[in-house]
Motif scaffolding. Structure first.
Motif, PDB file in Angstrom:
ATOM      1  N   ASN A 104     -47.046   5.961  -2.430  1.00 14.30           N
ATOM      2  CA  ASN A 104     -46.583   4.554  -2.500  1.00 14.30           C
ATOM      3  C   ASN A 104     -47.510   3.409  -3.460  1.00 14.30           C
ATOM      4  O   ASN A 104     -46.925   2.678  -4.346  1.00 14.30           O
ATOM      5  N   LEU A 105     -48.694   3.712  -3.240  1.00 11.55           N
ATOM      6  CA  LEU A 105     -49.509   2.900  -3.985  1.00 11.55           C
ATOM      7  C   LEU A 105     -49.644   3.054  -5.489  1.00 11.55           C
ATOM      8  O   LEU A 105     -49.740   2.316  -6.368  1.00 11.55           O
ATOM      9  N   TRP A 106     -49.416   4.492  -5.914  1.00 11.39           N
ATOM     10  CA  TRP A 106     -49.454   5.010  -7.142  1.00 11.39           C
ATOM     11  C   TRP A 106     -48.072   4.035  -7.831  1.00 11.39           C
ATOM     12  O   TRP A 106     -48.440   3.537  -8.912  1.00 11.39           O
ATOM     13  N   ARG A 107     -47.367   4.217  -7.202  1.00 11.50           N
ATOM     14  CA  ARG A 107     -45.827   3.670  -7.805  1.00 11.50           C
ATOM     15  C   ARG A 107     -45.978   1.810  -7.934  1.00 11.50           C
ATOM     16  O   ARG A 107     -45.567   1.473  -8.717  1.00 11.50           O
ATOM     17  N   ALA A 108     -46.403   1.459  -6.760  1.00  8.29           N
ATOM     18  CA  ALA A 108     -46.711   0.112  -6.712  1.00  8.29           C
ATOM     19  C   ALA A 108     -47.736  -0.413  -7.893  1.00  8.29           C
ATOM     20  O   ALA A 108     -47.377  -1.584  -8.665  1.00  8.29           O
ATOM     21  N   MET A 109     -48.574   0.203  -8.474  1.00  4.41           N
ATOM     22  CA  MET A 109     -49.778  -0.036  -9.271  1.00  4.41           C
ATOM     23  C   MET A 109     -49.106   0.233 -10.892  1.00  4.41           C
ATOM     24  O   MET A 109     -49.809  -0.121 -11.752  1.00  4.41           O
ATOM     25  N   LEU A 140     -53.413  -9.242  -8.631  1.00  4.74           N
ATOM     26  CA  LEU A 140     -53.091  -8.061  -8.788  1.00  4.74           C
ATOM     27  C   LEU A 140     -53.669  -7.266  -9.909  1.00  4.74           C
ATOM     28  O   LEU A 140     -53.063  -7.411 -10.963  1.00  4.74           O
ATOM     29  N   ARG A 141     -54.700  -6.421  -9.626  1.00  2.00           N
ATOM     30  CA  ARG A 141     -55.307  -6.019 -10.609  1.00  2.00           C
ATOM     31  C   ARG A 141     -55.990  -4.606 -10.169  1.00  2.00           C
ATOM     32  O   ARG A 141     -56.215  -4.380  -8.863  1.00  2.00           O
ATOM     33  N   THR A 142     -56.246  -3.606 -11.173  1.00  2.00           N
ATOM     34  CA  THR A 142     -56.947  -2.368 -11.076  1.00  2.00           C
ATOM     35  C   THR A 142     -57.331  -1.828 -12.323  1.00  2.00           C
ATOM     36  O   THR A 142     -57.204  -2.457 -13.351  1.00  2.00           O
ATOM     37  N   MET A 143     -58.023  -0.535 -12.165  1.00  2.59           N
ATOM     38  CA  MET A 143     -58.172   0.213 -13.562  1.00  2.59           C
ATOM     39  C   MET A 143     -56.937   0.594 -14.224  1.00  2.59           C
ATOM     40  O   MET A 143     -56.173   0.880 -13.526  1.00  2.59           O
ATOM     41  N   LYS A 144     -57.383   0.393 -15.587  1.00  2.00           N
ATOM     42  CA  LYS A 144     -56.209   0.880 -16.385  1.00  2.00           C
ATOM     43  C   LYS A 144     -56.475   2.422 -16.741  1.00  2.00           C
ATOM     44  O   LYS A 144     -57.540   2.900 -16.825  1.00  2.00           O
ATOM     45  N   ALA A 145     -55.449   2.956 -17.037  1.00  2.00           N
ATOM     46  CA  ALA A 145     -55.316   4.425 -17.244  1.00  2.00           C
ATOM     47  C   ALA A 145     -55.787   4.562 -18.729  1.00  2.00           C
ATOM     48  O   ALA A 145     -56.697   5.827 -18.890  1.00  2.00           O
ATOM     49  N   HIS A 146     -55.506   3.533 -19.720  1.00  2.00           N
ATOM     50  CA  HIS A 146     -55.870   3.893 -20.966  1.00  2.00           C
ATOM     51  C   HIS A 146     -55.677   2.475 -21.635  1.00  2.00           C
ATOM     52  O   HIS A 146     -54.665   1.936 -21.470  1.00  2.00           O
ATOM     53  N   TYR A 147     -56.707   2.096 -22.524  1.00  2.00           N
ATOM     54  CA  TYR A 147     -56.445   0.902 -23.158  1.00  2.00           C
ATOM     55  C   TYR A 147     -57.769   1.071 -24.080  1.00  2.00           C
ATOM     56  O   TYR A 147     -58.906   1.751 -24.205  1.00  2.00           O
ATOM     57  N   ASP A 172     -60.267   5.627  -6.566  1.00  2.00           N
ATOM     58  CA  ASP A 172     -60.966   4.324  -6.813  1.00  2.00           C
ATOM     59  C   ASP A 172     -59.820   3.250  -7.391  1.00  2.00           C
ATOM     60  O   ASP A 172     -60.288   2.050  -7.154  1.00  2.00           O
ATOM     61  N   LEU A 173     -58.865   3.713  -8.003  1.00  2.00           N
ATOM     62  CA  LEU A 173     -57.680   2.813  -8.349  1.00  2.00           C
ATOM     63  C   LEU A 173     -57.168   2.027  -7.107  1.00  2.00           C
ATOM     64  O   LEU A 173     -56.876   0.656  -7.204  1.00  2.00           O
ATOM     65  N   SER A 202     -59.760  -0.500  -5.947  1.00  6.12           N
ATOM     66  CA  SER A 202     -60.054  -1.624  -6.903  1.00  6.12           C
ATOM     67  C   SER A 202     -58.672  -2.631  -6.518  1.00  6.12           C
ATOM     68  O   SER A 202     -58.815  -3.822  -6.558  1.00  6.12           O
ATOM     69  N   PHE A 203     -57.545  -2.150  -6.380  1.00  2.25           N
ATOM     70  CA  PHE A 203     -56.356  -2.778  -6.151  1.00  2.25           C
ATOM     71  C   PHE A 203     -56.475  -3.718  -5.023  1.00  2.25           C
ATOM     72  O   PHE A 203     -56.093  -4.737  -5.088  1.00  2.25           O
ATOM     73  N   LEU A 204     -56.651  -3.077  -3.539  1.00  2.41           N
ATOM     74  CA  LEU A 204     -57.064  -3.851  -2.450  1.00  2.41           C
ATOM     75  C   LEU A 204     -57.966  -4.926  -2.501  1.00  2.41           C
ATOM     76  O   LEU A 204     -58.001  -5.952  -2.231  1.00  2.41           O
ATOM     77  N   MET A 205     -59.158  -4.294  -3.140  1.00  2.00           N
ATOM     78  CA  MET A 205     -60.225  -5.473  -3.383  1.00  2.00           C
ATOM     79  C   MET A 205     -59.930  -6.573  -4.165  1.00  2.00           C
ATOM     80  O   MET A 205     -60.329  -8.044  -3.604  1.00  2.00           O
ATOM     81  N   SER A 206     -59.142  -6.403  -5.151  1.00  2.00           N
ATOM     82  CA  SER A 206     -58.742  -7.599  -6.062  1.00  2.00           C
ATOM     83  C   SER A 206     -57.635  -8.386  -5.303  1.00  2.00           C
ATOM     84  O   SER A 206     -57.828  -9.838  -5.452  1.00  2.00           O
TER      85      SER A 206
END
Length: 275
Positions: free
Chosen positions: A254-259, A180-187, A165-166, A169-173
């Protein structure tokens, strides 16, 4: 807000402090280490669960939210940090979506359960302003979950979005907004009174699917019928990522590190589970 809010905790679990009304012969499904390990790392990395937290899980009835329910129930029994757990289902009253089997399942688990039914389609026709029904539905559900948290005294809302999902969302944004946006883990929410956590951010969708099938979780078919009725942008990017992963097996790592800078938020403080 309209709609019907039906607190079901009286029929599922007694008040906090009383013994839960669970099925003594029912063995809760245990998530595999392949899921528990990345969840534990995410909880520790982002400081998601704190001593005394009261967590409300947004339970759609899909494979992802049922997986997260099993994970949180397991952690509640075995983690050194003590927290309370309840679940809430928001029913948009769309034909084909029937979450009623969840009530008995939550009763077996001994987890307090809340249900809210509201005709989203009728409201969308009057209130939507150019966005998609999926976006409208997501905002409505989030607002209702916040209301339940405040009314019942839960300070944390747990959502079941995973790494896929993250990435979507990253690519769609990036593709559609140039952001450069995606869902946050904790906020924290805008009002600053509810923390939102996503413990599955390091878990892949196929892991949730495999666990749901292996554990025979009571997955509600087509838990968003309006979205399944036609291809969506998210589905397009899901397929794009799937195709690229066939060429590059390290894609999601790789996407995990980039995000990382986009996922993190400053919510440290207090005694943390895994900290």
């Amino acid at each position: 807000m309209g709609g019907t809010m039906k607190p079901l905790e009286k029929t599922v679990c007694e008040k906090v402090g009383d013994p839960p009304l669970h099925d003594a012969d029912f063995t809760p499904p245990k998530p595999p280490k392949a899921i528990l390990k990345p969840v534990g790392r995410a909880i520790a990395q982002f400081g998601m669960i704190r001593e005394g937290d009261r967590i409300l899980l947004g339970l759609s009835g899909g494979k992802d939210s049922l997986t997260l329910l099993a994970v949180l129930k397991h952690l509640q029994r075995h983690a050194p940090v003590k927290f309370e757990l309840a679940a809430c289902t928001v029913d948009p009253e769309i034909p084909g979506f029937d979450p009623s089997p969840l009530k008995d399942y939550l009763a077996k688990l001994g987890v307090p359960y809340f249900y809210h039914g509201e005709d989203f389609i009728a409201q969308a026709e009057q209130q939507m302003k150019g966005d998609s029904f999926c976006s409208f539905c997501a905002r409505k559900k989030r607002g209702i979950l916040y209301t339940v948290c405040r009314r019942e005294g839960y300070n944390v809302l747990a959502l079941a979005q995973h790494l896929d999902d993250l990435a979507e969302s990253f690519l769609m944004s990036a593709f559609h907004s140039g952001d450069l946006r995606t869902m946050k883990a904790h906020y924290l929410n805008n009002e600053g009174d509810i923390r939102i956590i996503r413990p599955l951010v390091r878990v892949r969708e196929n892991q949730c699917r495999a666990f749901a099938e292996q554990a025979n979780l009571p997955v509600i078919p087509d838990n968003c019928p309006a979205c399944y009725s036609k291809p969506t942008e998210r589905e397009h990017f899901k397929q794009l990522l799937h195709a690229e992963e066939q060429r590059n097996p390290h894609l999601f790592a790789n996407l995990w590190r980039a995000m990382q800078p986009l996922i993190a938020d400053d919510n440290q403080g207090g005694r943390l589970l895994g900290g």
